[in-house]
Design a protein around this motif. Structure first.
Motif, PDB file in Angstrom:
ATOM      1  N   LEU A   1       1.165  -0.836   0.154  1.00 36.77           N
ATOM      2  CA  LEU A   1       0.102  -0.021   0.176  1.00 36.77           C
ATOM      3  C   LEU A   1       0.886   1.234  -0.317  1.00 36.77           C
ATOM      4  CD1 LEU A   1      -2.626  -1.323   3.116  1.00 36.77           C
ATOM      5  CD2 LEU A   1      -3.302  -0.480  -0.124  1.00 36.77           C
ATOM      6  N   VAL A   2       2.473   1.271   0.247  1.00 30.64           N
ATOM      7  CA  VAL A   2       2.698   2.509   0.502  1.00 30.64           C
ATOM      8  C   VAL A   2       3.666   1.414  -0.189  1.00 30.64           C
ATOM      9  CG1 VAL A   2       2.367   3.770   2.009  1.00 30.64           C
ATOM     10  CG2 VAL A   2       4.165   1.999   2.715  1.00 30.64           C
ATOM     11  N   ASP A   3       5.188   2.309  -1.172  1.00 29.00           N
ATOM     12  CA  ASP A   3       6.407   2.063  -1.518  1.00 29.00           C
ATOM     13  C   ASP A   3       7.227   1.198  -0.893  1.00 29.00           C
ATOM     14  OD1 ASP A   3       9.207   2.641  -2.403  1.00 29.00           O
ATOM     15  OD2 ASP A   3       7.555   3.168  -4.121  1.00 29.00           O
ATOM     16  N   ALA A   4       7.757   0.564  -1.758  1.00 29.70           N
ATOM     17  CA  ALA A   4       9.205  -0.325  -0.121  1.00 29.70           C
ATOM     18  C   ALA A   4      10.111  -0.029   0.100  1.00 29.70           C
ATOM     19  CB  ALA A   4       9.337  -1.627  -1.199  1.00 29.70           C
ATOM     20  N   SER A   5      10.282   1.510  -0.818  1.00 30.54           N
ATOM     21  CA  SER A   5      11.463   1.742   0.040  1.00 30.54           C
ATOM     22  C   SER A   5      11.263   3.099   1.295  1.00 30.54           C
ATOM     23  CB  SER A   5      11.986   3.072  -1.075  1.00 30.54           C
ATOM     24  OG  SER A   5      10.610   4.558  -1.317  1.00 30.54           O
ATOM     25  N   ILE A   6       9.605   3.378   1.359  1.00 31.55           N
ATOM     26  CA  ILE A   6       9.452   3.371   2.899  1.00 31.55           C
ATOM     27  C   ILE A   6       9.688   2.203   3.328  1.00 31.55           C
ATOM     28  CG2 ILE A   6       7.303   4.274   4.453  1.00 31.55           C
ATOM     29  CD1 ILE A   6       8.020   5.702   2.129  1.00 31.55           C
ATOM     30  N   GLY A   7       9.898   1.253   3.308  1.00 32.71           N
ATOM     31  CA  GLY A   7      10.228  -0.037   4.552  1.00 32.71           C
ATOM     32  C   GLY A   7      11.647   0.407   4.768  1.00 32.71           C
ATOM     33  N   GLN A   8      12.532   0.595   3.588  1.00 32.94           N
ATOM     34  CA  GLN A   8      14.561   0.878   4.403  1.00 32.94           C
ATOM     35  C   GLN A   8      14.277   2.188   5.089  1.00 32.94           C
ATOM     36  OE1 GLN A   8      16.921  -0.368   3.617  1.00 32.94           O
ATOM     37  NE2 GLN A   8      18.413   0.889   5.308  1.00 32.94           N
ATOM     38  N   VAL A   9      13.700   3.153   4.976  1.00 37.59           N
ATOM     39  CA  VAL A   9      13.661   4.505   5.747  1.00 37.59           C
ATOM     40  C   VAL A   9      12.962   3.967   7.135  1.00 37.59           C
ATOM     41  CG1 VAL A   9      12.745   6.616   5.740  1.00 37.59           C
ATOM     42  CG2 VAL A   9      13.383   5.421   3.798  1.00 37.59           C
ATOM     43  N   LEU A  10      12.252   3.177   6.763  1.00 36.83           N
ATOM     44  CA  LEU A  10      11.814   3.023   8.197  1.00 36.83           C
ATOM     45  C   LEU A  10      12.439   2.275   9.591  1.00 36.83           C
ATOM     46  CD1 LEU A  10       8.992   3.173  10.099  1.00 36.83           C
ATOM     47  CD2 LEU A  10       8.130   0.962   9.094  1.00 36.83           C
ATOM     48  N   GLU A  11      12.522   1.594   8.826  1.00 39.56           N
ATOM     49  CA  GLU A  11      14.208   0.130   9.407  1.00 39.56           C
ATOM     50  C   GLU A  11      15.335   1.585  10.101  1.00 39.56           C
ATOM     51  OE1 GLU A  11      13.707  -2.250  10.441  1.00 39.56           O
ATOM     52  OE2 GLU A  11      11.899  -2.425   9.476  1.00 39.56           O
ATOM     53  N   GLU A  12      15.397   2.661   9.055  1.00 33.61           N
ATOM     54  CA  GLU A  12      16.330   2.930   9.573  1.00 33.61           C
ATOM     55  C   GLU A  12      15.725   4.540  11.079  1.00 33.61           C
ATOM     56  OE1 GLU A  12      18.069   5.374   6.223  1.00 33.61           O
ATOM     57  OE2 GLU A  12      18.960   3.791   5.297  1.00 33.61           O
ATOM     58  N   ARG A  13      14.851   4.604  10.806  1.00 31.11           N
ATOM     59  CA  ARG A  13      14.136   5.260  11.810  1.00 31.11           C
ATOM     60  C   ARG A  13      13.949   4.691  12.494  1.00 31.11           C
ATOM     61  NH1 ARG A  13      15.825   9.040   9.553  1.00 31.11           N
ATOM     62  NH2 ARG A  13      14.408  10.751   8.273  1.00 31.11           N
ATOM     63  N   ASP A  14      13.721   2.987  13.114  1.00 31.54           N
ATOM     64  CA  ASP A  14      13.655   2.237  13.436  1.00 31.54           C
ATOM     65  C   ASP A  14      15.193   1.731  14.871  1.00 31.54           C
ATOM     66  OD1 ASP A  14      12.139   0.516  15.509  1.00 31.54           O
ATOM     67  OD2 ASP A  14      13.062  -1.028  14.542  1.00 31.54           O
ATOM     68  N   GLN A  15      16.064   1.788  14.227  1.00 27.18           N
ATOM     69  CA  GLN A  15      17.424   1.761  14.598  1.00 27.18           C
ATOM     70  C   GLN A  15      17.891   3.219  15.637  1.00 27.18           C
ATOM     71  OE1 GLN A  15      20.156   0.630  11.679  1.00 27.18           O
ATOM     72  NE2 GLN A  15      19.120  -1.044  11.162  1.00 27.18           N
ATOM     73  N   GLN A  16      17.618   4.227  14.760  1.00 22.67           N
ATOM     74  CA  GLN A  16      17.717   5.499  15.270  1.00 22.67           C
ATOM     75  C   GLN A  16      16.800   5.214  16.263  1.00 22.67           C
ATOM     76  OE1 GLN A  16      16.200   8.923  13.155  1.00 22.67           O
ATOM     77  NE2 GLN A  16      17.246  10.336  14.721  1.00 22.67           N
ATOM     78  N   PHE A  17      15.769   5.377  16.961  1.00 20.73           N
ATOM     79  CA  PHE A  17      14.698   5.711  17.531  1.00 20.73           C
ATOM     80  C   PHE A  17      15.379   4.191  18.643  1.00 20.73           C
ATOM     81  CE2 PHE A  17      11.624   3.076  20.558  1.00 20.73           C
ATOM     82  CZ  PHE A  17      11.170   4.362  20.788  1.00 20.73           C
ATOM     83  N   ARG A  18      15.583   2.815  18.353  1.00 20.37           N
ATOM     84  CA  ARG A  18      16.188   1.906  19.312  1.00 20.37           C
ATOM     85  C   ARG A  18      17.359   2.846  19.968  1.00 20.37           C
ATOM     86  NH1 ARG A  18      11.831  -0.714  20.096  1.00 20.37           N
ATOM     87  NH2 ARG A  18      11.253  -1.534  18.664  1.00 20.37           N
ATOM     88  N   ARG A  19      18.737   3.204  19.413  1.00 22.22           N
ATOM     89  CA  ARG A  19      19.699   4.268  20.018  1.00 22.22           C
ATOM     90  C   ARG A  19      19.560   5.846  21.210  1.00 22.22           C
ATOM     91  NH1 ARG A  19      21.260   4.378  14.619  1.00 22.22           N
ATOM     92  NH2 ARG A  19      20.433   6.031  14.018  1.00 22.22           N
ATOM     93  N   GLU A  20      18.635   5.646  20.474  1.00 22.60           N
ATOM     94  CA  GLU A  20      18.026   6.859  21.186  1.00 22.60           C
ATOM     95  C   GLU A  20      17.264   6.952  22.282  1.00 22.60           C
ATOM     96  OE1 GLU A  20      16.516  10.295  18.603  1.00 22.60           O
ATOM     97  OE2 GLU A  20      18.155  10.773  17.423  1.00 22.60           O
ATOM     98  N   SER A  21      16.550   5.763  22.214  1.00 20.56           N
ATOM     99  CA  SER A  21      15.991   5.672  23.450  1.00 20.56           C
ATOM    100  C   SER A  21      16.735   4.465  24.381  1.00 20.56           C
ATOM    101  CB  SER A  21      14.516   4.514  22.842  1.00 20.56           C
ATOM    102  OG  SER A  21      15.356   3.668  22.907  1.00 20.56           O
TER     103      SER A  21
END
Length: 105
Positions: free
Chosen positions: A48-68
């Motif tokens: 339902l959304v472009d697959a490239s969003i998945g890569q960005v989402l994983e990068e954001r997830d890693q960033q969230f985990r580091r910062e949290s």
């Protein structure tokens, strides 16, 4: 006993409140992020959304985990400091009651 023990009281309930609030905040922001993360991944998997969003989402997830993790470490240090203040306050309060009662230190 001259009754000072009934008149002098050290209260630290508010310090315990600070600790529980910060721990609850940690749980809440992790739960919120995990929910959003899963929903967005579901949209990617459904196409339902472009697959490239998945890569960005994983990068954001890693960033969230580091910062949290950094925030979590700070909360743990803050809570240890609060426990230290509580201990010092309890000991100081007990010493003041003993001194007021004529017992010295």
């Amino acid at each position: 006993m001259n009754g000072y023990g009934d008149l002098i009281r050290f209260s630290n309930e508010s310090l315990e409140g600070i600790q529980s609030q910060t721990l609850n905040q940690q749980q809440q922001y992790t739960t919120i992020w995990d929910n959003v993360h899963q929903q967005l991944l579901g949209l990617v998997e459904q196409g339902l959304v472009d697959a490239s969003i998945g890569q960005v989402l994983e990068e954001r997830d890693q960033q969230f985990r580091r910062e949290s993790t950094g925030f979590d470490d700070s909360v743990v240090a803050q809570n240890q400091a609060i426990r230290n203040v509580q201990t010092i306050g309890n000991e100081g309060g007990a010493a003041m009651v003993r001194a007021a009662m004529g017992g010295g230190r």
